[in-house]
Enzyme design. Structure first.
Site, PDB file in Angstrom:
ATOM      1  CE  LYS A 127      -0.112  11.943  -1.264  1.00 15.50           C
ATOM      2  NZ  LYS A 127      -0.071  12.577  -1.968  1.00 15.50           N
ATOM      3  CE  LYS A 207      -5.671   6.873  -5.377  1.00  9.97           C
ATOM      4  NZ  LYS A 207      -5.439   8.051  -5.511  1.00  9.97           N
ATOM      5  CE  LYS A 210       2.942   6.705  -8.311  1.00 14.02           C
ATOM      6  NZ  LYS A 210       4.299   8.444  -8.808  1.00 14.02           N
TER       7      LYS A 210
HETATM    8  P1  AMP Z   1      -0.389  10.055  -8.142  1.00 16.98           P
HETATM    9  O1  AMP Z   1       0.669   8.740  -9.107  1.00 16.98           O
HETATM   10  O2  AMP Z   1      -0.403  10.918  -7.572  1.00 16.98           O
HETATM   11  O3  AMP Z   1       1.095  11.724  -8.845  1.00 16.98           O
HETATM   12  O4  AMP Z   1      -0.431  10.805  -9.565  1.00 16.98           O
HETATM   13  C1  AMP Z   1      -0.807  10.957 -10.999  1.00 16.98           C
HETATM   14  C2  AMP Z   1      -1.963  10.765 -11.664  1.00 16.98           C
HETATM   15  O5  AMP Z   1      -2.202   9.929 -11.936  1.00 16.98           O
HETATM   16  C3  AMP Z   1      -3.157  11.402 -11.381  1.00 16.98           C
HETATM   17  O6  AMP Z   1      -3.796  12.538 -12.411  1.00 16.98           O
HETATM   18  C4  AMP Z   1      -3.984  11.188 -10.154  1.00 16.98           C
HETATM   19  O7  AMP Z   1      -5.564  11.308 -11.000  1.00 16.98           O
HETATM   20  C5  AMP Z   1      -3.936   9.236 -11.660  1.00 16.98           C
HETATM   21  N1  AMP Z   1      -4.278   8.345 -11.049  1.00 16.98           N
HETATM   22  C6  AMP Z   1      -3.403   8.209  -9.662  1.00 16.98           C
HETATM   23  N2  AMP Z   1      -3.995   7.120  -9.417  1.00 16.98           N
HETATM   24  C7  AMP Z   1      -4.868   6.313  -9.929  1.00 16.98           C
HETATM   25  C8  AMP Z   1      -5.627   5.447  -9.700  1.00 16.98           C
HETATM   26  N3  AMP Z   1      -6.027   4.707  -9.019  1.00 16.98           N
HETATM   27  N4  AMP Z   1      -7.132   5.625 -11.087  1.00 16.98           N
HETATM   28  C9  AMP Z   1      -7.088   6.765 -11.833  1.00 16.98           C
HETATM   29  N5  AMP Z   1      -6.411   7.403 -12.355  1.00 16.98           N
HETATM   30  C10 AMP Z   1      -5.541   7.701 -11.311  1.00 16.98           C
END
Ligand code: AMP
Ligand code: TRP
Length: 344
Positions: A127, A207, A210
């Protein structure tokens, strides 16, 4: 607290249940990586654990954002999570900043977290590259706040995607550091991964995220999903329809078909692709159908919640009140052993 069969210090609540905690940032629309990697895993804990899920707005402010849009993002995150299966009758769902003890415990944990441990965090390195113009201290201490989120509820189980495992391991180290210095207050939390640990984006390189513009939103209209899916990269060998491909090397198969399609369709894809009997577009259409089967009930439920914002806000207020009840007690317990509150 007792040690579990793996030897980790674990907390069971008064009903003999382990507490589960997980968090999601309200930064834009939830995508299918969140759905497959996190939320569908969270849902499997609802019956046998005491589940607490949090919309982590204080984490989302560590990168630049529009304050005007934040309230809507928080609302949307609540809607999408509930629509995707977080039944508010079976879990606590709330917004982080409505329970001030999160930031209080984060400060306490700052004082037992080695600087060197934080500087090794992969997500911080990524980041701080990605947002070079705004490498604030909050971005650096982000995992300390995350540790506070979890440990404030003495949660022992933390369902997350692979990208968060390092943070959960650090949270466990923070719990150990605190316990060694002041006395046994916090459990040694453990990450619980799903099969879909790391869903790749439509670019097939990174991966799904957003912020990388390679995501499919869980509430996105079907036409818009198709517009992204149609040009998405497949196995490079399949330049023309008559070239045979290898599904195991195709992002469309390994990241999406595998999770959305039933075995009979997967078999149809494997056969059609390796024997060059079908084109990529045909394969993607089948995927779109199967995605729609899973996503359309979620979209319908989300619409129901969107039409009833009062209900959604009510769930969040009730959730915050319940969370506060636990958070106040645990913070007091921590402050007592630190000598910040007189013991009697
Ligand atoms: P975030 O959107 O970063 O707040 O992530 C929320 C949850 O989604 C966390 O547990 C992340 O590990 C999971 N997550 C986010 N992006 C991915 C992805 N591309 N594949 C699998 N899990 C994800
Ligand atoms: N850092 C997590 C993410 O980006 C979100 C999060 C914040 C979290 N606090 C948490 C996840 C506590 C699990 C437990 O995905």
């Amino acid at each position: 607290m007792k040690r579990d069969d793996k030897g980790y210090l674990t907390y069971w609540n008064d009903e003999g249940k382990i507490r589960v905690f997980s968090g999601i940032q309200p930064s834009g629309e939830l995508h299918i990586g969140n759905l497959l990697g996190a939320i569908s895993n969270w849902v499997t804990f609802l019956d046998d654990y005491e589940c607490i899920f949090c919309i982590v707005d204080h984490h989302a402010t560590t990168i630049e954002y529009d304050p005007q849009k934040m309230p809507q993002w928080i609302f949307n995150a609540a809607v999408a999570n509930m629509a995707a299966g977080l039944d508010p009758d079976r879990c606590t769902l709330f917004v982080q900043s409505e329970v001030p003890e999160h930031t209080e415990l984060a400060w306490i944990f700052n004082t037992v977290t080695p600087y060197g441990d934080l500087s090794r965090m992969t997500q911080f390195k990524q980041k701080s590259e990605q947002y070079r113009h705004n490498v604030n201290v909050g971005l650096f201490t982000y995992p300390v706040l995350q540790a506070a989120d979890i440990l404030l509820y003495k949660a022992s189980a933390v369902p997350v995607g692979e990208d968060q495992v390092q943070h959960i391991e650090l949270a466990r180290e923070i719990a150990r550091g605190f316990n060694n210095r002041f006395g046994e207050v916090f459990p040694e939390c453990q990450a619980h991964l799903t099969q879909a640990k790391r869903i790749m984006g439509l670019d097939g390189k990174n991966k799904m995220s957003k912020s990388l513009g390679n995501a499919i939103g869980i509430l996105e209209p079907l036409e818009s999903i198709w517009n992204k899916l149609r040009p998405a990269k497949t196995d490079e060998r399949r330049q023309r329809k008559k070239d045979p491909g290898n599904p195991e090397e195709c992002n469309i198969y390994t990241s999406y078909h595998c999770y959305f399609s039933p075995e009979k369709d997967l078999e149809w894809v494997r056969k059609g692709c390796t024997q060059a009997a079908m084109g990529c577009l045909e394969c993607k259409k089948k995927l779109l159908d199967n995605m729609d089967k899973l996503l359309s009930p979620i979209r319908k439920k989300a619409q129901k919640y969107k039409d009833d914002p009062e209900f959604v806000y009510d769930v969040l207020s009730t959730g915050a009140e319940k969370a506060r009840g636990i958070a106040e007690q645990v913070t007091e317990e921590a402050k007592k052993v630190m000598g910040l509150i007189r013991s009697s």
